[in-house]
Design a protein around this motif. Structure first.
Motif, mmCIF file in Angstrom:
data_model
loop_
_atom_site.group_PDB
_atom_site.id
_atom_site.type_symbol
_atom_site.label_atom_id
_atom_site.label_comp_id
_atom_site.label_asym_id
_atom_site.label_seq_id
_atom_site.Cartn_x
_atom_site.Cartn_y
_atom_site.Cartn_z
ATOM 1 N N ALA A 65 0.841 -1.206 0.000
ATOM 2 C CA ALA A 65 0.000 0.000 0.000
ATOM 3 C C ALA A 65 0.876 1.257 0.000
ATOM 4 C CB ALA A 65 -0.926 -0.010 1.209
ATOM 5 N N TYR A 66 1.954 1.242 0.767
ATOM 6 C CA TYR A 66 2.858 2.391 0.819
ATOM 7 C C TYR A 66 3.605 2.558 -0.504
ATOM 8 C CZ TYR A 66 2.224 3.796 5.672
ATOM 9 O OH TYR A 66 1.698 4.303 6.851
ATOM 10 N N ASP A 67 3.967 1.453 -1.134
ATOM 11 C CA ASP A 67 4.625 1.539 -2.443
ATOM 12 C C ASP A 67 3.699 2.158 -3.486
ATOM 13 O OD1 ASP A 67 7.019 0.482 -1.579
ATOM 14 O OD2 ASP A 67 6.579 -1.563 -2.231
ATOM 15 N N ARG A 68 2.426 1.808 -3.428
ATOM 16 C CA ARG A 68 1.461 2.388 -4.379
ATOM 17 C C ARG A 68 1.351 3.895 -4.188
ATOM 18 N NH1 ARG A 68 -1.461 -2.401 -3.244
ATOM 19 N NH2 ARG A 68 -2.728 -1.317 -1.680
ATOM 20 N N GLU A 69 1.392 4.346 -2.959
ATOM 21 C CA GLU A 69 1.305 5.791 -2.699
ATOM 22 C C GLU A 69 2.528 6.522 -3.257
ATOM 23 O OE1 GLU A 69 -1.260 7.358 -1.685
ATOM 24 O OE2 GLU A 69 -2.451 5.591 -1.141
ATOM 25 N N ILE A 70 3.678 5.885 -3.193
ATOM 26 C CA ILE A 70 4.887 6.506 -3.751
ATOM 27 C C ILE A 70 4.750 6.672 -5.256
ATOM 28 C CG2 ILE A 70 7.354 6.178 -4.166
ATOM 29 C CD1 ILE A 70 7.562 4.851 -1.447
ATOM 30 N N SER A 71 4.285 5.631 -5.934
ATOM 31 C CA SER A 71 4.132 5.737 -7.387
ATOM 32 C C SER A 71 3.025 6.715 -7.764
ATOM 33 C CB SER A 71 3.849 4.356 -7.990
ATOM 34 O OG SER A 71 2.655 3.804 -7.461
ATOM 35 N N ASP A 72 1.916 6.713 -7.026
ATOM 36 C CA ASP A 72 0.797 7.619 -7.336
ATOM 37 C C ASP A 72 1.143 9.079 -7.080
ATOM 38 O OD1 ASP A 72 -0.674 5.404 -8.019
ATOM 39 O OD2 ASP A 72 -1.842 5.337 -6.157
ATOM 40 N N SER A 73 2.097 9.329 -6.195
ATOM 41 C CA SER A 73 2.450 10.716 -5.865
ATOM 42 C C SER A 73 3.219 11.415 -6.980
ATOM 43 C CB SER A 73 3.306 10.739 -4.591
ATOM 44 O OG SER A 73 4.602 10.196 -4.842
ATOM 45 N N LYS A 74 3.716 10.641 -7.946
ATOM 46 C CA LYS A 74 4.543 11.177 -9.032
ATOM 47 C C LYS A 74 5.753 11.941 -8.490
ATOM 48 C CE LYS A 74 0.843 11.450 -12.445
ATOM 49 N NZ LYS A 74 0.121 12.306 -13.430
ATOM 50 N N LEU A 75 6.281 11.454 -7.408
ATOM 51 C CA LEU A 75 7.490 12.032 -6.838
ATOM 52 C C LEU A 75 8.727 11.535 -7.572
ATOM 53 C CD1 LEU A 75 8.572 13.769 -4.411
ATOM 54 C CD2 LEU A 75 8.746 11.635 -3.128
ATOM 55 N N LEU A 76 8.678 10.298 -8.064
ATOM 56 C CA LEU A 76 9.836 9.673 -8.697
ATOM 57 C C LEU A 76 9.901 10.000 -10.185
ATOM 58 C CD1 LEU A 76 9.669 6.140 -7.031
ATOM 59 C CD2 LEU A 76 10.855 8.200 -6.238
ATOM 60 N N ARG A 77 11.094 10.061 -10.678
ATOM 61 C CA ARG A 77 11.303 10.409 -12.081
ATOM 62 C C ARG A 77 10.633 9.402 -13.016
ATOM 63 N NH1 ARG A 77 17.402 11.335 -14.002
ATOM 64 N NH2 ARG A 77 17.328 12.693 -12.154
ATOM 65 N N GLN A 78 10.614 8.128 -12.648
ATOM 66 C CA GLN A 78 10.015 7.113 -13.508
ATOM 67 C C GLN A 78 8.513 7.283 -13.655
ATOM 68 O OE1 GLN A 78 11.428 4.409 -10.310
ATOM 69 N NE2 GLN A 78 9.740 3.100 -10.942
ATOM 70 N N PHE A 79 7.899 8.087 -12.775
ATOM 71 C CA PHE A 79 6.465 8.377 -12.867
ATOM 72 C C PHE A 79 6.211 9.853 -13.193
ATOM 73 C CE2 PHE A 79 6.802 4.843 -9.714
ATOM 74 C CZ PHE A 79 6.234 3.862 -10.507
ATOM 75 N N GLY A 80 7.230 10.530 -13.725
ATOM 76 C CA GLY A 80 7.073 11.918 -14.126
ATOM 77 C C GLY A 80 7.494 12.934 -13.089
ATOM 78 N N GLY A 81 8.183 12.500 -12.048
ATOM 79 C CA GLY A 81 8.590 13.412 -10.983
ATOM 80 C C GLY A 81 10.047 13.809 -11.059
ATOM 81 N N PRO A 82 10.534 14.537 -10.059
ATOM 82 C CA PRO A 82 11.894 15.089 -10.101
ATOM 83 C C PRO A 82 12.980 14.230 -9.468
ATOM 84 C CG PRO A 82 10.661 16.095 -8.316
ATOM 85 C CD PRO A 82 9.716 15.139 -8.990
ATOM 86 N N LEU A 83 12.632 13.158 -8.730
ATOM 87 C CA LEU A 83 13.623 12.411 -7.972
ATOM 88 C C LEU A 83 13.925 11.057 -8.619
ATOM 89 C CD1 LEU A 83 12.395 14.465 -5.808
ATOM 90 C CD2 LEU A 83 13.234 12.851 -4.097
ATOM 91 N N LEU A 84 15.223 10.748 -8.704
ATOM 92 C CA LEU A 84 15.655 9.450 -9.205
ATOM 93 C C LEU A 84 15.651 8.446 -8.058
ATOM 94 C CD1 LEU A 84 16.858 7.785 -11.566
ATOM 95 C CD2 LEU A 84 19.120 8.476 -10.761
ATOM 96 N N LEU A 85 15.011 7.298 -8.275
ATOM 97 C CA LEU A 85 14.873 6.293 -7.226
ATOM 98 C C LEU A 85 16.186 5.568 -6.963
ATOM 99 C CD1 LEU A 85 13.139 4.517 -5.306
ATOM 100 C CD2 LEU A 85 12.705 3.030 -7.280
ATOM 101 N N LEU A 86 16.578 5.519 -5.684
ATOM 102 C CA LEU A 86 17.597 4.589 -5.216
ATOM 103 C C LEU A 86 16.833 3.384 -4.670
ATOM 104 C CD1 LEU A 86 20.247 6.745 -3.321
ATOM 105 C CD2 LEU A 86 20.493 5.574 -5.499
ATOM 106 N N ASP A 87 16.786 2.332 -5.437
ATOM 107 C CA ASP A 87 15.896 1.215 -5.141
ATOM 108 C C ASP A 87 16.527 0.270 -4.116
ATOM 109 O OD1 ASP A 87 13.951 -0.671 -5.112
ATOM 110 O OD2 ASP A 87 13.918 -1.026 -7.275
ATOM 111 N N ILE A 88 16.445 0.659 -2.848
ATOM 112 C CA ILE A 88 17.003 -0.162 -1.787
ATOM 113 C C ILE A 88 16.244 -1.484 -1.671
ATOM 114 C CG2 ILE A 88 17.545 -0.261 0.680
ATOM 115 C CD1 ILE A 88 19.252 1.667 -0.838
ATOM 116 N N GLN A 89 14.980 -1.478 -2.030
ATOM 117 C CA GLN A 89 14.217 -2.734 -1.997
ATOM 118 C C GLN A 89 14.840 -3.749 -2.951
ATOM 119 O OE1 GLN A 89 10.025 -2.390 -2.868
ATOM 120 N NE2 GLN A 89 9.622 -4.527 -2.408
#
Length: 363
Positions: free
Chosen positions: A298-322
């Motif tokens: 559920a928390y991962d979905r909120e991250i993608s829906d927020s468009k915070l990450l560059r891969q979803f049109g946002g400004p931040l590049l994900l450091l995929d610790i998962q």
């Protein structure tokens, strides 16, 4: 009088066509050899004549350059193709044997990754890259381990030992200036997205922001608030704060105009993702109950829906610790949440290689 171009063409014809034509006549009885000879002649003529036609030379060079640049930019998507090697190390104490694990990492050997020429930077190269930079790492304990890995790379062993105790003071900030390279590192304790939003507003108020910003949150919210929708709202606010702070490219999907840019130079922005959580290894019943797989999804979905990450049109590049922690596996953690230093070391090198790519540098 013949010009330079005409003389070049005449010389190429005499030098290439006469001997090659004679050879082709002798090879005509064998079709394979004949066509091989014809192909060689064509290529040879092309190589010799290209310098005499600037437009052709310009086209070839521009095409080659565009391919190199396009390939280099696409390397961002391969940065997380990392594999870990976990080996048991036997130790003996009072005749009792126990196993520890030695963890090493490297980029996968696939063709695209090899072509990208990712590098494990040594202390000297990392120091050169970060020379004169202001680096901010903000978040919870995951971010603290990233800050430690970065310091481990740019400091010698004596220098690192002197800062460990201060860096790991519970729920505290840490700031350090490495005078030798003019680098400033700030670790900001910011376990909630609202803390990160406040930090963005502080940068804006002071009209100053770092060269490199690594930030992330989620674990504390999952444990202490336990409301994915509320987390999503806080991420939306954080995104708005980031967009209002820095110069933003038109590639970002914005709901309104961007104001408040304080410099023509945009910082390098990274989002520190949450690690893989191994529920059975979490060290309290509360964590095992609240930090379930369903909650994590559920928390991962909120991250993608927020468009915070560059891969979803946002400004931040994900450091995929998962992804990194999953690749390292359960042998790399003792509490199901914090992982071996190799995981965070790999994350730091992803940051450094992303900086090299985005700044069009190559060590």
């Amino acid at each position: 009088m013949l010009g330079a171009v005409q003389l070049g063409i005449l010389a190429a014809c005499i030098v290439l066509f006469v001997p090659m034509g004679m050879a082709g006549w002798h090879l005509s009885r064998n079709k394979v050899l004949f066509f091989s000879g014809a192909l060689f002649i064509t290529l040879a003529v092309g190589v010799h004549l290209t310098p005499y036609f600037p437009s052709i030379s310009d086209f070839v060079s521009s095409f080659s350059s565009s391919v190199v640049v396009e390939t280099r930019d696409s390397c961002i998507s391969f940065l997380h193709d990392i594999v870990f090697d976990v080996k048991p190390v036997e130790s003996w104490n009072s005749n009792i044997s126990s196993s520890d694990y030695e963890v090493s990492w490297g980029w996968a050997k696939s063709s695209p990754v090899i072509a990208c020429e990712f590098q494990k930077l040594g202390r000297s190269d990392a120091s050169d890259l970060l020379n004169g930079s202001w680096v901010v790492v903000a978040g919870d304990s995951q971010a603290r381990f990233v800050a430690l890995s970065l310091l481990n790379l740019v400091l010698d062993s004596d220098g690192l030992e002197s800062v460990k105790d201060d860096l790991f003071k519970r729920h505290s900030d840490y700031r350090m200036v490495i005078a030798e390279i003019g680098m400033k590192l700030d670790f900001i304790w910011a376990p909630y997205a609202t803390n990160l939003t406040d930090l963005m507003m502080e940068f804006k108020r002071k009209r100053n922001y770092p060269d490199v910003l690594v930030m992330g949150s989620g674990l504390w919210h999952m444990l202490h608030v336990t409301n994915a929708s509320d987390y999503g709202v806080s991420l939306q606010r954080l995104r708005s704060a980031v967009l209002s702070l820095v110069p933003i490219s038109s590639q970002f999907d914005m709901d309104g105009p961007v104001t408040g840019s304080v410099s023509i130079r945009s910082p390098h922005l990274f989002w520190l993702g949450m690690p893989m959580l191994i529920n059975s290894m979490l060290n309290t019943e509360e964590k095992r109950e609240k930090m379930s797989s369903a909650a994590r999804n559920a928390y991962d979905r909120e991250i993608s829906d927020s468009k915070l990450l560059r891969q979803f049109g946002g400004p931040l590049l994900l450091l995929d610790i998962q992804s990194l922690s999953r690749n390292c596996g359960s042998w790399c953690t003792v509490d199901g949440m914090h992982y071996d230093g190799a995981v965070y070391e790999a994350a730091v090198h992803i940051v450094l290689n992303a900086l090299l790519i985005e700044s069009h540098q190559k060590l």
